[in-house]
Design an enzyme around this catalytic site. Structure first.
Site, PDB file in Angstrom:
ATOM      1  N   GLY A 163      -7.351  -3.303   0.174  1.00 29.06           N
ATOM      2  CA  GLY A 163      -7.855  -2.401  -0.687  1.00 29.06           C
ATOM      3  C   GLY A 163      -6.615  -2.190  -1.600  1.00 29.06           C
ATOM      4  O   GLY A 163      -7.179  -1.790  -2.755  1.00 29.06           O
ATOM      5  N   GLY A 164      -5.582  -2.630  -1.474  1.00 26.94           N
ATOM      6  CA  GLY A 164      -4.516  -2.590  -2.711  1.00 26.94           C
ATOM      7  C   GLY A 164      -4.277  -3.896  -3.027  1.00 26.94           C
ATOM      8  O   GLY A 164      -3.594  -4.365  -4.011  1.00 26.94           O
ATOM      9  N   LYS A 166      -8.417   5.894   9.365  1.00 28.28           N
ATOM     10  CA  LYS A 166      -8.524   4.508   9.069  1.00 28.28           C
ATOM     11  C   LYS A 166      -9.154   4.147  10.575  1.00 28.28           C
ATOM     12  O   LYS A 166      -9.749   2.914  10.572  1.00 28.28           O
ATOM     13  CB  LYS A 166      -7.456   3.867   8.955  1.00 28.28           C
ATOM     14  CG  LYS A 166      -6.567   4.280   7.681  1.00 28.28           C
ATOM     15  CD  LYS A 166      -7.026   3.956   6.615  1.00 28.28           C
ATOM     16  CE  LYS A 166      -6.370   4.290   5.159  1.00 28.28           C
ATOM     17  NZ  LYS A 166      -5.060   3.490   5.076  1.00 28.28           N
ATOM     18  N   ASP A 179       2.521  -3.291   8.465  1.00 28.52           N
ATOM     19  CA  ASP A 179       1.519  -3.191   7.293  1.00 28.52           C
ATOM     20  C   ASP A 179       0.582  -2.243   7.568  1.00 28.52           C
ATOM     21  O   ASP A 179       0.384  -1.654   8.720  1.00 28.52           O
ATOM     22  CB  ASP A 179       0.787  -4.453   7.075  1.00 28.52           C
ATOM     23  CG  ASP A 179       0.437  -4.730   5.721  1.00 28.52           C
ATOM     24  OD1 ASP A 179       0.198  -5.822   5.434  1.00 28.52           O
ATOM     25  OD2 ASP A 179       0.252  -3.942   5.025  1.00 28.52           O
ATOM     26  N   GLY A 180      -0.067  -1.657   6.299  1.00 25.80           N
ATOM     27  CA  GLY A 180      -1.003  -0.632   6.594  1.00 25.80           C
ATOM     28  C   GLY A 180      -2.529  -1.460   6.829  1.00 25.80           C
ATOM     29  O   GLY A 180      -2.572  -2.673   7.119  1.00 25.80           O
ATOM     30  N   GLY A 218       0.743  -1.378  -0.114  1.00 23.31           N
ATOM     31  CA  GLY A 218      -0.079   0.151  -0.044  1.00 23.31           C
ATOM     32  C   GLY A 218       0.939   1.254   0.064  1.00 23.31           C
ATOM     33  O   GLY A 218       2.082   1.257  -0.225  1.00 23.31           O
ATOM     34  N   SER A 219       0.241   2.282   0.430  1.00 20.88           N
ATOM     35  CA  SER A 219       1.121   3.620   0.389  1.00 20.88           C
ATOM     36  C   SER A 219       1.689   4.147   1.688  1.00 20.88           C
ATOM     37  O   SER A 219       2.518   4.732   1.782  1.00 20.88           O
ATOM     38  CB  SER A 219      -0.109   4.835  -0.141  1.00 20.88           C
ATOM     39  OG  SER A 219      -0.801   4.888   0.858  1.00 20.88           O
ATOM     40  N   GLU A 253      -0.422 -10.917   2.585  1.00 23.95           N
ATOM     41  CA  GLU A 253      -0.224  -9.965   3.673  1.00 23.95           C
ATOM     42  C   GLU A 253      -0.609 -10.915   4.909  1.00 23.95           C
ATOM     43  O   GLU A 253       0.156 -10.826   5.804  1.00 23.95           O
ATOM     44  CB  GLU A 253      -0.904  -8.786   3.667  1.00 23.95           C
ATOM     45  CG  GLU A 253      -0.397  -7.630   2.682  1.00 23.95           C
ATOM     46  CD  GLU A 253      -1.306  -6.525   2.341  1.00 23.95           C
ATOM     47  OE1 GLU A 253      -2.881  -6.731   2.795  1.00 23.95           O
ATOM     48  OE2 GLU A 253      -0.982  -5.261   2.148  1.00 23.95           O
ATOM     49  N   LYS A 269      -8.394  -5.188   5.305  1.00 31.71           N
ATOM     50  CA  LYS A 269      -7.270  -5.173   4.517  1.00 31.71           C
ATOM     51  C   LYS A 269      -7.591  -5.707   3.068  1.00 31.71           C
ATOM     52  O   LYS A 269      -8.467  -6.490   2.864  1.00 31.71           O
ATOM     53  CB  LYS A 269      -6.091  -5.793   5.087  1.00 31.71           C
ATOM     54  CG  LYS A 269      -5.414  -4.957   6.248  1.00 31.71           C
ATOM     55  CD  LYS A 269      -4.279  -5.755   6.708  1.00 31.71           C
ATOM     56  CE  LYS A 269      -3.136  -5.901   5.775  1.00 31.71           C
ATOM     57  NZ  LYS A 269      -2.720  -4.634   5.055  1.00 31.71           N
TER      58      LYS A 269
HETATM   59  O1  DER Z   1      -4.182  -3.393   0.393  1.00 35.73           O
HETATM   60  C1  DER Z   1      -3.610  -3.499   1.775  1.00 35.73           C
HETATM   61  O2  DER Z   1      -3.961  -4.509   2.248  1.00 35.73           O
HETATM   62  C2  DER Z   1      -3.082  -2.308   2.020  1.00 35.73           C
HETATM   63  O3  DER Z   1      -2.242  -2.543   3.245  1.00 35.73           O
HETATM   64  C3  DER Z   1      -4.005  -1.189   2.581  1.00 35.73           C
HETATM   65  O4  DER Z   1      -4.794  -1.795   3.532  1.00 35.73           O
HETATM   66  C4  DER Z   1      -3.594  -0.082   3.364  1.00 35.73           C
HETATM   67  O5  DER Z   1      -3.287   0.452   2.043  1.00 35.73           O
HETATM   68  P1  DER Z   1      -2.976   2.200   2.257  1.00 35.73           P
HETATM   69  O6  DER Z   1      -1.667   2.339   3.275  1.00 35.73           O
HETATM   70  O7  DER Z   1      -2.568   2.710   0.880  1.00 35.73           O
HETATM   71  O8  DER Z   1      -3.858   2.852   2.879  1.00 35.73           O
END
Ligand code: DER
Length: 234
Positions: free
Chosen positions: A100-101, A125, A85-86, A30-31, A107, A98
């Site tokens: 979104g990406g 979030k 992780d995000g 992710g970002s 993951e 999780k």
């Molecule tokens: O796709 C994923 O699981 C990413 O970790 C997402 O959950 C977080 O992406 P972001 O840091 O770009 O918001």
């Protein structure tokens, strides 16, 4: 702008508190994770740390290589100290959405191999309940041939809407790093869904690879706030 700054400070705190010499670290996707890898590379260089990085996607693998960090995998490092992780959304029980990406499967695998799962996120979030802010639904990775029957079964069990995630720069469905499709499930918000049992039920549907529901896996969350501070959970 403030969102990127929030991501950066959360990432910095998490890396500074959870990485030491000889750490084996899972690198999320992710970002937000980009800020974490940048901070990790700074520390490895300045402190001459020996750190192995295990990716959770092709994107994470590229990040590791671009930042000249030491690339590992689950064959050589099946037990990790920490995965960073995000998340798309975090509820009050630290249950995560999780995916979104589109990287949820690797993951979840890498997170499951780590002693700790540390989540870094900006303030958007942080929710009381899943769905309060993240409106794109829970991602579910499926074997391509099964996407219609899986959609039907999810709707029969729990209601809501299920959509096949379409690619943006390619005609047709998005294809994951594992060669699968992703369904996004907009679950009904008027029911009090029990996420542990929802996760188990959906995971057992033939054709489902993984869900983007991370239940009972989160060790700690670092939220970057608009005022430049970081709020953490324990
Ligand atoms: O796709 C994923 O699981 C990413 O970790 C997402 O959950 C977080 O992406 P972001 O840091 O770009 O918001």
């Amino acid at each position: 702008e403030s969102l990127n700054e929030a991501k950066r400070i959360a990432a910095r705190r998490a890396i500074d508190e959870h990485v030491e010499d000889n750490s084996v670290i899972g690198i999320g996707s992710g970002s937000t994770i980009v800020f974490a890898v940048t901070r990790l590379a700074e520390r490895v260089k300045s402190e001459k740390l020996n750190v192995i990085c295990v990716p959770t996607s092709f994107q994470a693998r590229q990040l590791i290589i671009e930042n000249k960090l030491c690339l590992g995998d689950l064959e050589t490092h099946p037990e990790l100290d920490c995965t960073v992780d995000g998340a798309d959304e975090v509820d009050r029980d630290l249950t995560l959405i999780k995916g979104g990406g589109g990287c949820l499967t690797q993951e979840k695998i890498v997170a499951s191999c780590a002693k700790k799962l540390v989540i870094i996120a900006d303030y958007t979030k942080k929710s009381e309940r899943l769905g309060d802010q993240y409106k794109k639904g829970i991602p579910i990775e499926v074997i391509p041939i099964a996407y219609v029957p899986v959609s039907i079964k999810i709707r029969e069990h729990f209601g809501g809407n299920v959509t096949l995630r379409m690619a943006k720069m390619k005609a047709g469905p998005l294809v994951t790093d594992n060669g699968n499709f992703i369904l996004d499930w907009n679950f009904p918000t008027d029911k009090n869904l029990d996420w542990p049992s929802v996760n188990e039920t959906i995971t057992m549907i033939p054709g489902v690879v993984e869900t983007g529901l991370f239940v009972g896996m989160t060790s700690k969350v670092y939220f970057g706030l608009p005022d430049g501070s970081v709020k953490t959970t324990e």
